[in-house]
Design a protein around this motif. Structure first.
Motif, PDB file in Angstrom:
ATOM      1  N   GLY A  33       0.818  -1.202   0.000  1.00 40.06           N
ATOM      2  CA  GLY A  33       0.000   0.000   0.000  1.00 40.06           C
ATOM      3  C   GLY A  33       0.852   1.253   0.000  1.00 40.06           C
ATOM      4  N   LEU A  34       0.294   2.304  -0.557  1.00 42.26           N
ATOM      5  CA  LEU A  34       0.927   3.623  -0.546  1.00 42.26           C
ATOM      6  C   LEU A  34       0.021   4.548   0.253  1.00 42.26           C
ATOM      7  CD1 LEU A  34       3.120   5.606  -1.629  1.00 42.26           C
ATOM      8  CD2 LEU A  34       1.528   6.093  -3.489  1.00 42.26           C
ATOM      9  N   VAL A  35       0.514   4.997   1.396  1.00 39.82           N
ATOM     10  CA  VAL A  35      -0.248   5.851   2.295  1.00 39.82           C
ATOM     11  C   VAL A  35       0.244   7.286   2.109  1.00 39.82           C
ATOM     12  CG1 VAL A  35      -0.935   6.268   4.687  1.00 39.82           C
ATOM     13  CG2 VAL A  35      -0.438   3.925   3.915  1.00 39.82           C
ATOM     14  N   PRO A  36      -0.581   8.164   1.537  1.00 41.47           N
ATOM     15  CA  PRO A  36      -0.147   9.549   1.308  1.00 41.47           C
ATOM     16  C   PRO A  36       0.189  10.250   2.622  1.00 41.47           C
ATOM     17  CG  PRO A  36      -2.247   9.099   0.212  1.00 41.47           C
ATOM     18  CD  PRO A  36      -1.951   7.928   1.095  1.00 41.47           C
ATOM     19  N   SER A  37       1.047  11.251   2.536  1.00 42.59           N
ATOM     20  CA  SER A  37       1.458  11.963   3.752  1.00 42.59           C
ATOM     21  C   SER A  37       0.280  12.636   4.444  1.00 42.59           C
ATOM     22  CB  SER A  37       2.543  12.993   3.431  1.00 42.59           C
ATOM     23  OG  SER A  37       2.060  13.949   2.509  1.00 42.59           O
ATOM     24  N   ALA A  38      -0.758  12.967   3.708  1.00 44.00           N
ATOM     25  CA  ALA A  38      -1.930  13.619   4.299  1.00 44.00           C
ATOM     26  C   ALA A  38      -2.809  12.640   5.086  1.00 44.00           C
ATOM     27  CB  ALA A  38      -2.761  14.297   3.213  1.00 44.00           C
ATOM     28  N   ALA A  39      -2.594  11.340   4.925  1.00 41.00           N
ATOM     29  CA  ALA A  39      -3.412  10.334   5.617  1.00 41.00           C
ATOM     30  C   ALA A  39      -2.772   9.995   6.962  1.00 41.00           C
ATOM     31  CB  ALA A  39      -3.535   9.083   4.778  1.00 41.00           C
ATOM     32  N   GLY A  71       3.149 -16.075   8.509  1.00 38.77           N
ATOM     33  CA  GLY A  71       2.231 -15.380   9.400  1.00 38.77           C
ATOM     34  C   GLY A  71       1.650 -14.113   8.804  1.00 38.77           C
ATOM     35  N   THR A  72       0.825 -13.468   9.604  1.00 40.99           N
ATOM     36  CA  THR A  72       0.236 -12.190   9.232  1.00 40.99           C
ATOM     37  C   THR A  72       1.127 -11.096   9.783  1.00 40.99           C
ATOM     38  OG1 THR A  72      -2.015 -13.058   9.176  1.00 40.99           O
ATOM     39  CG2 THR A  72      -1.771 -10.692   9.565  1.00 40.99           C
ATOM     40  N   ALA A  73       1.472 -10.147   8.929  1.00 44.70           N
ATOM     41  CA  ALA A  73       2.363  -9.076   9.350  1.00 44.70           C
ATOM     42  C   ALA A  73       2.266  -7.894   8.401  1.00 44.70           C
ATOM     43  CB  ALA A  73       3.807  -9.575   9.402  1.00 44.70           C
ATOM     44  N   ALA A  74       2.682  -6.743   8.901  1.00 48.07           N
ATOM     45  CA  ALA A  74       2.797  -5.524   8.085  1.00 48.07           C
ATOM     46  C   ALA A  74       4.196  -4.973   8.304  1.00 48.07           C
ATOM     47  CB  ALA A  74       1.748  -4.504   8.496  1.00 48.07           C
ATOM     48  N   TYR A  75       4.791  -4.486   7.224  1.00 50.91           N
ATOM     49  CA  TYR A  75       6.164  -3.984   7.268  1.00 50.91           C
ATOM     50  C   TYR A  75       6.245  -2.619   6.596  1.00 50.91           C
ATOM     51  CZ  TYR A  75       7.182  -8.972   7.905  1.00 50.91           C
ATOM     52  OH  TYR A  75       7.206 -10.264   8.347  1.00 50.91           O
ATOM     53  N   PRO A  76       6.905  -1.666   7.236  1.00 50.04           N
ATOM     54  CA  PRO A  76       7.159  -0.414   6.531  1.00 50.04           C
ATOM     55  C   PRO A  76       8.196  -0.678   5.444  1.00 50.04           C
ATOM     56  CG  PRO A  76       8.300  -0.418   8.641  1.00 50.04           C
ATOM     57  CD  PRO A  76       7.473  -1.679   8.585  1.00 50.04           C
ATOM     58  N   MET A  77       8.065   0.026   4.343  1.00 56.58           N
ATOM     59  CA  MET A  77       9.030  -0.084   3.249  1.00 56.58           C
ATOM     60  C   MET A  77       9.547   1.301   2.898  1.00 56.58           C
ATOM     61  SD  MET A  77       7.228  -2.782   0.616  1.00 56.58           S
ATOM     62  CE  MET A  77       8.619  -2.711  -0.524  1.00 56.58           C
ATOM     63  N   THR A  78      10.781   1.371   2.479  1.00 65.24           N
ATOM     64  CA  THR A  78      11.351   2.619   2.001  1.00 65.24           C
ATOM     65  C   THR A  78      11.216   2.668   0.480  1.00 65.24           C
ATOM     66  OG1 THR A  78      13.551   1.672   1.639  1.00 65.24           O
ATOM     67  CG2 THR A  78      13.073   2.550   3.865  1.00 65.24           C
ATOM     68  N   PRO A  79      11.379   3.844  -0.104  1.00 68.10           N
ATOM     69  CA  PRO A  79      11.405   3.904  -1.570  1.00 68.10           C
ATOM     70  C   PRO A  79      12.496   2.995  -2.151  1.00 68.10           C
ATOM     71  CG  PRO A  79      11.111   6.098  -0.687  1.00 68.10           C
ATOM     72  CD  PRO A  79      11.401   5.186   0.490  1.00 68.10           C
ATOM     73  N   VAL A 110       3.268   3.861 -10.743  1.00 68.50           N
ATOM     74  CA  VAL A 110       2.383   4.664  -9.895  1.00 68.50           C
ATOM     75  C   VAL A 110       3.072   5.036  -8.586  1.00 68.50           C
ATOM     76  CG1 VAL A 110       0.153   4.742  -8.704  1.00 68.50           C
ATOM     77  CG2 VAL A 110       0.332   3.611 -10.934  1.00 68.50           C
ATOM     78  N   TYR A 111       3.487   4.040  -7.823  1.00 70.60           N
ATOM     79  CA  TYR A 111       4.023   4.307  -6.488  1.00 70.60           C
ATOM     80  C   TYR A 111       5.338   5.090  -6.521  1.00 70.60           C
ATOM     81  CZ  TYR A 111       0.736   1.005  -4.249  1.00 70.60           C
ATOM     82  OH  TYR A 111      -0.367   0.362  -3.768  1.00 70.60           O
ATOM     83  N   LEU A 112       6.286   4.691  -7.351  1.00 72.27           N
ATOM     84  CA  LEU A 112       7.567   5.404  -7.361  1.00 72.27           C
ATOM     85  C   LEU A 112       7.380   6.856  -7.791  1.00 72.27           C
ATOM     86  CD1 LEU A 112      10.070   2.669  -8.590  1.00 72.27           C
ATOM     87  CD2 LEU A 112       9.842   3.637  -6.289  1.00 72.27           C
ATOM     88  N   ARG A 113       6.507   7.085  -8.763  1.00 76.01           N
ATOM     89  CA  ARG A 113       6.212   8.465  -9.171  1.00 76.01           C
ATOM     90  C   ARG A 113       5.527   9.224  -8.039  1.00 76.01           C
ATOM     91  NH1 ARG A 113       1.988   8.508 -12.965  1.00 76.01           N
ATOM     92  NH2 ARG A 113       3.286   7.098 -14.168  1.00 76.01           N
ATOM     93  N   ALA A 114       4.563   8.593  -7.397  1.00 72.43           N
ATOM     94  CA  ALA A 114       3.854   9.244  -6.286  1.00 72.43           C
ATOM     95  C   ALA A 114       4.798   9.581  -5.140  1.00 72.43           C
ATOM     96  CB  ALA A 114       2.718   8.345  -5.800  1.00 72.43           C
ATOM     97  N   ALA A 121       4.964  10.404   1.809  1.00 65.57           N
ATOM     98  CA  ALA A 121       4.105   9.221   1.708  1.00 65.57           C
ATOM     99  C   ALA A 121       4.860   8.009   2.245  1.00 65.57           C
ATOM    100  CB  ALA A 121       3.698   8.988   0.263  1.00 65.57           C
ATOM    101  N   ARG A 122       4.092   7.038   2.728  1.00 67.29           N
ATOM    102  CA  ARG A 122       4.680   5.836   3.317  1.00 67.29           C
ATOM    103  C   ARG A 122       4.219   4.604   2.571  1.00 67.29           C
ATOM    104  NH1 ARG A 122       1.684   7.673   8.193  1.00 67.29           N
ATOM    105  NH2 ARG A 122       0.545   8.453   6.422  1.00 67.29           N
TER     106      ARG A 122
END
Length: 164
Positions: A33-39, A71-79, A110-114, A121-122
Protein backbone atom coordinates in the motif's frame (compact mmCIF):
# COMPACT_ATOMS: atom_id res chain seq x y z
CA UNK A 1 19.67 -8.92 -17.37
CA UNK A 2 17.85 -12.17 -16.81
CA UNK A 3 14.31 -12.43 -18.18
CA UNK A 4 11.57 -14.95 -17.56
CA UNK A 5 9.67 -15.32 -20.81
CA UNK A 6 7.91 -18.64 -20.16
CA UNK A 7 5.52 -19.86 -17.50
CA UNK A 8 8.11 -22.49 -16.53
CA UNK A 9 10.74 -19.80 -16.00
CA UNK A 10 8.33 -17.82 -13.82
CA UNK A 11 7.61 -20.95 -11.78
CA UNK A 12 11.31 -21.74 -11.36
CA UNK A 13 12.06 -18.15 -10.34
CA UNK A 14 9.32 -18.31 -7.71
CA UNK A 15 10.58 -21.67 -6.48
CA UNK A 16 14.12 -20.25 -6.11
CA UNK A 17 12.81 -17.24 -4.19
CA UNK A 18 10.70 -19.43 -1.88
CA UNK A 19 13.66 -21.74 -1.21
CA UNK A 20 15.82 -18.72 -0.28
CA UNK A 21 13.41 -17.64 2.49
CA UNK A 22 14.01 -19.75 5.59
CA UNK A 23 10.72 -21.16 6.86
CA UNK A 24 8.66 -19.73 3.98
CA UNK A 25 4.91 -20.31 4.21
CA UNK A 26 2.90 -18.88 1.35
CA UNK A 27 0.43 -16.25 2.55
CA UNK A 28 -3.27 -16.35 1.85
CA UNK A 29 -3.02 -12.78 0.53
CA UNK A 30 -0.47 -10.01 0.19
CA UNK A 31 -0.11 -6.47 -1.10
CA UNK A 32 1.76 -3.20 -0.93
CA UNK A 33 0.00 0.00 0.00
CA UNK A 34 0.93 3.62 -0.55
CA UNK A 35 -0.25 5.85 2.30
CA UNK A 36 -0.15 9.55 1.31
CA UNK A 37 1.46 11.96 3.75
CA UNK A 38 -1.93 13.62 4.30
CA UNK A 39 -3.41 10.33 5.62
CA UNK A 40 -3.08 9.63 9.32
CA UNK A 41 -3.25 5.87 8.85
CA UNK A 42 -3.62 3.25 6.14
CA UNK A 43 -7.05 2.86 4.55
CA UNK A 44 -8.46 0.28 2.12
CA UNK A 45 -8.09 2.65 -0.84
CA UNK A 46 -4.33 2.72 -0.22
CA UNK A 47 -4.21 -0.90 -1.41
CA UNK A 48 -5.35 -0.78 -5.04
CA UNK A 49 -4.07 -4.32 -5.61
CA UNK A 50 -4.74 -7.26 -3.34
CA UNK A 51 -3.17 -10.56 -4.30
CA UNK A 52 -4.02 -14.13 -3.48
CA UNK A 53 -2.50 -17.37 -4.77
CA UNK A 54 -2.81 -16.30 -8.40
CA UNK A 55 -0.02 -13.73 -7.96
CA UNK A 56 2.57 -15.54 -5.88
CA UNK A 57 5.73 -14.06 -7.45
CA UNK A 58 5.18 -10.44 -6.33
CA UNK A 59 4.58 -11.67 -2.78
CA UNK A 60 7.81 -13.63 -2.83
CA UNK A 61 9.69 -10.60 -4.12
CA UNK A 62 8.30 -8.34 -1.38
CA UNK A 63 8.85 -11.03 1.28
CA UNK A 64 12.49 -11.26 0.27
CA UNK A 65 12.89 -7.48 0.48
CA UNK A 66 11.21 -6.99 3.87
CA UNK A 67 12.29 -10.26 5.48
CA UNK A 68 8.87 -11.90 5.80
CA UNK A 69 8.69 -15.70 6.14
CA UNK A 70 5.29 -16.62 7.58
CA UNK A 71 2.23 -15.38 9.40
CA UNK A 72 0.24 -12.19 9.23
CA UNK A 73 2.36 -9.08 9.35
CA UNK A 74 2.80 -5.52 8.08
CA UNK A 75 6.16 -3.98 7.27
CA UNK A 76 7.16 -0.41 6.53
CA UNK A 77 9.03 -0.08 3.25
CA UNK A 78 11.35 2.62 2.00
CA UNK A 79 11.40 3.90 -1.57
CA UNK A 80 14.70 2.02 -1.92
CA UNK A 81 12.97 -1.19 -0.83
CA UNK A 82 10.36 -0.66 -3.53
CA UNK A 83 13.02 0.07 -6.15
CA UNK A 84 14.72 -3.22 -5.20
CA UNK A 85 11.39 -5.06 -5.49
CA UNK A 86 10.83 -3.54 -8.94
CA UNK A 87 14.33 -4.60 -9.99
CA UNK A 88 13.72 -8.16 -8.75
CA UNK A 89 10.31 -8.48 -10.44
CA UNK A 90 11.20 -6.81 -13.75
CA UNK A 91 12.44 -10.06 -15.38
CA UNK A 92 8.83 -11.33 -15.23
CA UNK A 93 7.71 -8.59 -17.60
CA UNK A 94 9.20 -10.61 -20.47
CA UNK A 95 6.37 -13.11 -20.03
CA UNK A 96 3.39 -12.00 -22.09
CA UNK A 97 1.50 -15.30 -22.11
CA UNK A 98 -1.92 -14.13 -21.09
CA UNK A 99 -1.15 -12.50 -17.78
CA UNK A 100 -0.37 -8.92 -16.99
CA UNK A 101 1.99 -7.60 -14.39
CA UNK A 102 -0.19 -5.24 -12.35
CA UNK A 103 2.02 -5.30 -9.25
CA UNK A 104 5.16 -4.39 -11.18
CA UNK A 105 3.33 -1.70 -13.12
CA UNK A 106 1.75 -0.22 -9.99
CA UNK A 107 4.97 -0.24 -8.00
CA UNK A 108 7.08 1.21 -10.81
CA UNK A 109 4.68 3.47 -12.69
CA UNK A 110 2.38 4.66 -9.90
CA UNK A 111 4.02 4.31 -6.49
CA UNK A 112 7.57 5.40 -7.36
CA UNK A 113 6.21 8.47 -9.17
CA UNK A 114 3.85 9.24 -6.29
CA UNK A 115 6.74 8.99 -3.82
CA UNK A 116 8.68 11.59 -5.81
CA UNK A 117 5.63 13.90 -5.76
CA UNK A 118 4.81 13.23 -2.09
CA UNK A 119 8.10 12.46 -0.30
CA UNK A 120 6.26 12.07 3.02
CA UNK A 121 4.10 9.22 1.71
CA UNK A 122 4.68 5.84 3.32
CA UNK A 123 4.81 2.35 1.87
CA UNK A 124 3.60 -0.69 3.74
CA UNK A 125 3.70 -4.36 2.78
CA UNK A 126 1.02 -6.64 4.22
CA UNK A 127 0.85 -10.43 4.37
CA UNK A 128 -2.23 -12.30 5.61
CA UNK A 129 -1.69 -15.86 6.77
CA UNK A 130 -5.34 -16.85 6.45
CA UNK A 131 -8.77 -15.57 5.44
CA UNK A 132 -10.24 -16.32 8.88
CA UNK A 133 -10.72 -12.84 10.23
CA UNK A 134 -8.31 -10.99 12.45
CA UNK A 135 -7.41 -13.73 14.94
CA UNK A 136 -3.86 -13.97 13.64
CA UNK A 137 -3.28 -10.22 13.24
CA UNK A 138 -0.19 -8.83 14.94
CA UNK A 139 -0.40 -6.19 17.61
CA UNK A 140 -0.35 -2.66 16.20
CA UNK A 141 2.84 -0.64 16.47
CA UNK A 142 1.77 2.76 17.78
CA UNK A 143 5.08 4.24 16.59
CA UNK A 144 4.00 3.91 12.96
CA UNK A 145 0.37 4.75 12.22
CA UNK A 146 0.63 3.64 8.58
CA UNK A 147 1.77 0.18 9.64
CA UNK A 148 -0.60 0.02 12.62
CA UNK A 149 -3.67 0.44 10.43
CA UNK A 150 -2.38 -1.56 7.48
CA UNK A 151 -3.61 -5.06 8.31
CA UNK A 152 -7.26 -4.10 8.96
CA UNK A 153 -7.22 -1.73 5.96
CA UNK A 154 -5.82 -4.49 3.77
CA UNK A 155 -8.43 -6.97 5.02
CA UNK A 156 -11.16 -4.50 4.03
CA UNK A 157 -9.57 -3.91 0.62
CA UNK A 158 -9.45 -7.68 0.08
CA UNK A 159 -13.11 -8.03 1.01
CA UNK A 160 -14.06 -5.21 -1.38
CA UNK A 161 -12.09 -6.82 -4.21
CA UNK A 162 -13.75 -10.18 -3.58
CA UNK A 163 -17.18 -8.55 -3.74
CA UNK A 164 -16.60 -7.28 -7.27
Amino acid sequence: METWSTREQLTRAGDRMAAAIDGWEAPYAHGVGLVPSAAATAAPEHFPLVNTADHRLPGLVIAGVVGHARGTAAYPMTPEDLELAVERLTPAEAFTGGIGHPNLWTWRDVYLRALREDPGARLVAVFLASPDGAADDPAADPADDAVAGAVPAFREALARAAAH
